[in-house]
Design a protein around this motif. Structure first.
Motif, PDB file in Angstrom:
ATOM      1  N   THR A  77       0.782  -1.255   0.000  1.00 14.60           N
ATOM      2  CA  THR A  77       0.000   0.000   0.000  1.00 14.60           C
ATOM      3  C   THR A  77       0.813   1.303   0.000  1.00 14.60           C
ATOM      4  OG1 THR A  77      -0.308   0.375   2.397  1.00 14.60           O
ATOM      5  CG2 THR A  77      -1.773  -1.248   1.361  1.00 14.60           C
ATOM      6  N   TRP A  99      -3.700  11.118  -6.380  1.00 18.85           N
ATOM      7  CA  TRP A  99      -4.010  10.479  -5.092  1.00 18.85           C
ATOM      8  C   TRP A  99      -4.567  11.510  -4.114  1.00 18.85           C
ATOM      9  CZ3 TRP A  99      -4.408   5.545  -3.812  1.00 18.85           C
ATOM     10  CH2 TRP A  99      -3.678   4.569  -4.527  1.00 18.85           C
ATOM     11  N   GLU A 103     -10.048  10.779  -2.960  1.00 18.03           N
ATOM     12  CA  GLU A 103     -11.218  10.484  -2.116  1.00 18.03           C
ATOM     13  C   GLU A 103     -12.389  11.365  -2.533  1.00 18.03           C
ATOM     14  OE1 GLU A 103      -9.706  10.623   1.909  1.00 18.03           O
ATOM     15  OE2 GLU A 103      -9.027   8.555   1.725  1.00 18.03           O
ATOM     16  N   TYR A 108     -15.165   8.217  -2.009  1.00 17.69           N
ATOM     17  CA  TYR A 108     -14.916   6.927  -1.378  1.00 17.69           C
ATOM     18  C   TYR A 108     -13.739   7.066  -0.429  1.00 17.69           C
ATOM     19  CZ  TYR A 108     -15.457   1.879  -1.226  1.00 17.69           C
ATOM     20  OH  TYR A 108     -15.738   0.601  -0.822  1.00 17.69           O
ATOM     21  N   ILE A 110     -10.642   5.981   0.757  1.00 17.42           N
ATOM     22  CA  ILE A 110      -9.548   5.061   0.429  1.00 17.42           C
ATOM     23  C   ILE A 110      -8.439   5.117   1.489  1.00 17.42           C
ATOM     24  CG2 ILE A 110      -9.959   5.037  -2.061  1.00 17.42           C
ATOM     25  CD1 ILE A 110      -7.543   7.024  -2.245  1.00 17.42           C
ATOM     26  N   HIS A 112      -6.311   7.314   2.383  1.00 20.55           N
ATOM     27  CA  HIS A 112      -4.994   7.810   1.950  1.00 20.55           C
ATOM     28  C   HIS A 112      -4.344   8.541   3.123  1.00 20.55           C
ATOM     29  CE1 HIS A 112      -2.471  10.576  -0.811  1.00 20.55           C
ATOM     30  NE2 HIS A 112      -1.795   9.492  -0.489  1.00 20.55           N
ATOM     31  N   ALA A 184      -9.694  -0.806  -1.088  1.00 18.85           N
ATOM     32  CA  ALA A 184     -10.653   0.302  -1.205  1.00 18.85           C
ATOM     33  C   ALA A 184     -10.413   1.095  -2.489  1.00 18.85           C
ATOM     34  CB  ALA A 184     -10.553   1.221   0.007  1.00 18.85           C
ATOM     35  N   VAL A 185      -9.169   1.129  -2.932  1.00 14.34           N
ATOM     36  CA  VAL A 185      -8.863   1.850  -4.174  1.00 14.34           C
ATOM     37  C   VAL A 185      -9.529   1.131  -5.353  1.00 14.34           C
ATOM     38  CG1 VAL A 185      -6.977   2.559  -5.701  1.00 14.34           C
ATOM     39  CG2 VAL A 185      -6.729   2.754  -3.215  1.00 14.34           C
ATOM     40  N   GLY A 188     -13.297   1.692  -4.973  1.00 17.35           N
ATOM     41  CA  GLY A 188     -13.683   3.076  -5.298  1.00 17.35           C
ATOM     42  C   GLY A 188     -13.711   3.309  -6.794  1.00 17.35           C
TER      43      GLY A 188
END
Ligand SMILES: Cc1cc2nc3c(=O)[nH]c(=O)nc-3n(C[C@H](O)[C@H](O)[C@H](O)COP(=O)(O)OP(=O)(O)OC[C@H]3O[C@@H](n4cnc5c(N)ncnc54)[C@H](O)[C@@H]3O)c2cc1C
Length: 416
Positions: A77, A99, A103, A108, A110, A112, A184-185, A188
């Motif tokens: 990650t 990045w 979100e 979503y 993610i 980060h 989640a990425v 999303g």
């Protein structure tokens, strides 16, 4: 459905009965304008940006397993923009900027987390190399701070500063580097692509690529033949096998990379720490597990699991750097299949077959590239022209000699 904190509270108070499936499960249509083979991070982001940036809709992503079951859900990650060579640095710089807005863009979470990445160095020569890298990062508009030994100690007091084999001279600190929740990425991007009309078709393995008169016409799958005007092969560790279906031989070897996670612990490591000289890197997940890994297993393989000698090597390196890690119990280990190129840099390009595109060669660093890769691949497929940030990721560079050898280790797949 738009997600928000208010909705989480509302749903929490009403038994969480209002959540809807996040994407549809459509039957494959007989024909699409664009087929993307591979529902990993890169395939899903390509579909998303084809729909969002270029207004294209008649698109299918074909995934042989389930979305996010490949490397996008197996990596450690780390997200960073600390590349040195032109060609790579503008691409990863663009990716990090994407990045930072992802979100909001995907609506979503993610997760980060820009917790900062520190690459340690252990000799004068390595310091020189990191100084150059740091300057290249700053010239690219990204952030880099050179730390001396005491500077590292202030951030990472738990390292072993007394060990003599790899004395810690300092580190290159990249504050905007960090982590994001990997699956989640995928979810999303899948949700965003589905909402824009993309068909996400799981349990649909591509078994053949149809080519007539030098032009792609569709694919054969375990769920029948599907015609398409354009086809993208975005299958990471399986890229060589999938390209072979179209009669192409890629400059890619597949190798296994392992990772490990410990039981959940209270917060102890609040950065990403990379000990390149010992082949070890580590961060702590939001659940508390110490997530760490090392190098490739050093032989070509399609096995999605690792070997014990490399597990031992990684544990030894971890103990060298931070002996406290010996108190933690390893919970799990796993492996993923890495598509290694001879120069360690990726490929985003057309192929010699009209309408057939390739996005591969992410080596062991393709998670952080997911947003920019999808962006650039969508641009190439929609306009026919390479995106400016990915202009050097040509398939023919291995024939012309215009390599992007970031590590300077020469043309050998398992050394990048
Ligand atoms: C242990 C480990 C640690 C890593 N750590 C990092 C890190 O910290 N940071 C970083 O940037 N990168 C990291 N990586 C690398 C990164 O995960 C990969 O480079 C990246 O995920 C590859 O792209 P992808 O997400 O599209 O691949 P994948 O998720 O593998 O997607 C490819 C998909 O294609 C599908 N597919 C294959 N063949 C077919 C077929 N015939 N028909 C239909 N579908 C098919 C597969 O099932 C798969 O879902 C790591 C990888 C591993 C394994």
């Amino acid at each position: 459905m738009r997600y928000s904190g208010l909705r989480v509270i509302q749903q929490g108070l009403t038994g969480n009965r209002g959540w809807k499936p996040v994407w549809r499960s459509p039957e494959p249509k007989p024909e699409y304008d664009i087929i993307i083979i591979g529902g990993g991070g890169h395939g899903l982001s390509t579909a998303f940006y084809l729909a969002k940036n270029h207004g294209l809709k008649n698109i299918a992503v074909l995934e042989k397993g389930y979305l996010g079951g490949g490397n996008v859900g197996r990596n450690t990650t780390i997200v960073r923009a600390n590349y040195f060579l032109q060609g790579n640095s503008e691409f990863y710089s663009h990716s990090l900027k994407l990045w930072e807005g992802l979100e909001d863009e995907l609506n979503y979470n993610i997760m980060h987390s820009q917790r900062g990445l520190i690459n340690l160095f252990h000799s004068d020569g390595q310091r020189d190399a990191f100084v150059r890298r740091g300057n290249a990062m700053i010239n690219q508009g990204d952030d880099a701070i050179l730390l001396d030994r005491e500077g590292v100690r202030a951030h990472l007091p738990y390292l072993d500063y007394e060990q003599t084999r790899f004395p810690i001279y300092g580190g290159l600190y990249h504050p905007r580097g960090g982590t994001a929740r990997h699956d989640a990425v995928a979810w999303g991007y899948a949700r965003g692509a589905d909402a824009r009309g993309v068909d996400l078709i799981q349990q649909c393995e591509v078994t053949g690529i149809d080519v007539q008169n030098g032009k792609v016409t569709g694919v054969q799958t375990t769920r029948g033949a599907i015609r398409a005007k354009k086809v993208a092969m975005i299958t990471a560790g399986r890229s060589g096998q999938v390209a072979a279906m179209a009669g192409l031989r890629l400059p890619v070897e597949s190798h296994v990379l392992q990772a490990f996670v410990t039981e959940g612990l209270k917060p102890v490591i609040d950065h990403v720490v990379s000990f390149g000289m010992g082949h070890f890197y580590i961060s702590q997940s939001d659940k508390g597990g110490l997530v760490f890994g090392g190098d490739l297993d050093f032989h070509a393989s399609y096995a999605q699991r690792g070997n014990l000698p490399m597990a031992e090597h990684v544990m030894e390196a971890g103990m060298t750097l931070m002996p406290m890690i010996g108190r933690a119990k390893v919970l799990r280990s796993w492996g993923g299949i890495m598509d290694m190129t001879p120069d360690g840099s990726p490929i985003i390009d057309k192929t010699p077959i009209e309408g057939l595109f390739i996005d591969c060669g992410w080596n062991y660093g393709g998670f952080k590239a997911v947003p920019a890769s999808g962006w650039a691949m969508a641009h190439l497929m929609a306009t026919g022209q390479p995106h400016e940030t990915a202009a050097k990721f040509r398939l023919n560079r291995f024939a012309t000699g215009h390599l992007l050898d970031e590590e300077g280790t020469g043309s050998q797949h398992n050394l990048h």
